[in-house]
Motif scaffolding. Structure first.
Motif, mmCIF file in Angstrom:
data_model
loop_
_atom_site.group_PDB
_atom_site.id
_atom_site.type_symbol
_atom_site.label_atom_id
_atom_site.label_comp_id
_atom_site.label_asym_id
_atom_site.label_seq_id
_atom_site.Cartn_x
_atom_site.Cartn_y
_atom_site.Cartn_z
ATOM 1 N N LEU A 99 0.820 -1.212 0.000
ATOM 2 C CA LEU A 99 0.000 0.000 0.000
ATOM 3 C C LEU A 99 0.857 1.267 0.000
ATOM 4 O O LEU A 99 0.616 2.195 -0.785
ATOM 5 N N PHE A 100 1.862 1.308 0.869
ATOM 6 C CA PHE A 100 2.754 2.471 0.903
ATOM 7 C C PHE A 100 3.514 2.626 -0.412
ATOM 8 O O PHE A 100 3.734 3.752 -0.882
ATOM 9 N N SER A 101 3.906 1.521 -1.023
ATOM 10 C CA SER A 101 4.655 1.575 -2.279
ATOM 11 C C SER A 101 3.792 2.098 -3.418
ATOM 12 O O SER A 101 4.274 2.837 -4.278
ATOM 13 N N MET A 102 2.513 1.734 -3.434
ATOM 14 C CA MET A 102 1.628 2.233 -4.485
ATOM 15 C C MET A 102 1.404 3.735 -4.350
ATOM 16 O O MET A 102 1.376 4.467 -5.341
ATOM 17 N N VAL A 103 1.280 4.206 -3.122
ATOM 18 C CA VAL A 103 1.149 5.648 -2.900
ATOM 19 C C VAL A 103 2.438 6.352 -3.326
ATOM 20 O O VAL A 103 2.402 7.393 -4.005
ATOM 21 N N ALA A 104 3.578 5.783 -2.956
ATOM 22 C CA ALA A 104 4.864 6.380 -3.333
ATOM 23 C C ALA A 104 5.044 6.371 -4.846
ATOM 24 O O ALA A 104 5.541 7.350 -5.423
ATOM 25 N N LEU A 105 4.631 5.302 -5.508
ATOM 26 C CA LEU A 105 4.744 5.226 -6.962
ATOM 27 C C LEU A 105 3.871 6.266 -7.640
ATOM 28 O O LEU A 105 4.281 6.884 -8.632
ATOM 29 N N TYR A 106 2.692 6.506 -7.106
ATOM 30 C CA TYR A 106 1.813 7.542 -7.653
ATOM 31 C C TYR A 106 2.501 8.904 -7.577
ATOM 32 O O TYR A 106 2.528 9.654 -8.564
ATOM 33 N N TYR A 107 3.056 9.233 -6.421
ATOM 34 C CA TYR A 107 3.690 10.535 -6.271
ATOM 35 C C TYR A 107 4.999 10.634 -7.049
ATOM 36 O O TYR A 107 5.331 11.707 -7.565
ATOM 37 N N LEU A 108 5.752 9.542 -7.170
ATOM 38 C CA LEU A 108 6.953 9.563 -8.004
ATOM 39 C C LEU A 108 6.587 9.817 -9.468
ATOM 40 O O LEU A 108 7.257 10.590 -10.162
ATOM 41 N N ASN A 109 5.528 9.176 -9.930
ATOM 42 C CA ASN A 109 5.077 9.387 -11.302
ATOM 43 C C ASN A 109 4.608 10.820 -11.503
ATOM 44 O O ASN A 109 4.896 11.438 -12.534
#
Length: 131
Positions: A99-109
């Motif tokens: 879950l944290f990684s998906m949020v981080a991936l969204y913001y990195l993108n």
């Protein structure tokens, strides 16, 4: 402070190894309470971010500045690596890591799109005037 891709690759690779080894050294503490287990998932998402950064910089070094990371294999490999690292701590850490990684991936993108996207110049439209 701006660093080159080589330095960024080295730094993010070292940080990834340190986070992974720290998770293994403090495995019993991270699995001791619910809050610590969630914190273990957060540390796993940091492993994801730094391994993705290391992999992206390695590809930039090997293939040039114009190379772009894709969902498969770069993001997928980094995500699986971080999920395995979290799974070695606790099962719930794996879920929170995802879950944290998906949020981080969204913001990195999102940051990447704002930084590197170029908007195409708008061509003027000429219309015929009727007399």
């Amino acid at each position: 402070m701006v660093v080159t891709s080589r330095v960024s690759f080295a730094l993010s690779g070292i940080i990834t190894v340190l986070l992974f080894s720290g998770m293994q050294m403090y495995k019993s503490w991270l699995a001791s309470t619910q809050l610590h287990t969630i914190f273990g998932g957060y540390i796993g998402s940091l492993v994801f971010i730094f391994s993705l950064t290391a992999l992206g910089n390695l590809e930039t070094i090997m293939f040039g500045q114009s190379f772009q990371m894709k969902l498969f294999p770069e993001v997928f490999i980094s995500l699986i690596t971080s999920l395995i690292a979290s799974g070695l701590v606790h099962r719930v850490s794996t879920t929170t890591c995802f879950l944290f990684s998906m949020v981080a991936l969204y913001y990195l993108n999102r940051i990447s799109q704002e930084t590197y996207s170029t908007s195409a110049p708008v061509a003027p439209v000429h219309t015929k005037k009727r007399k």
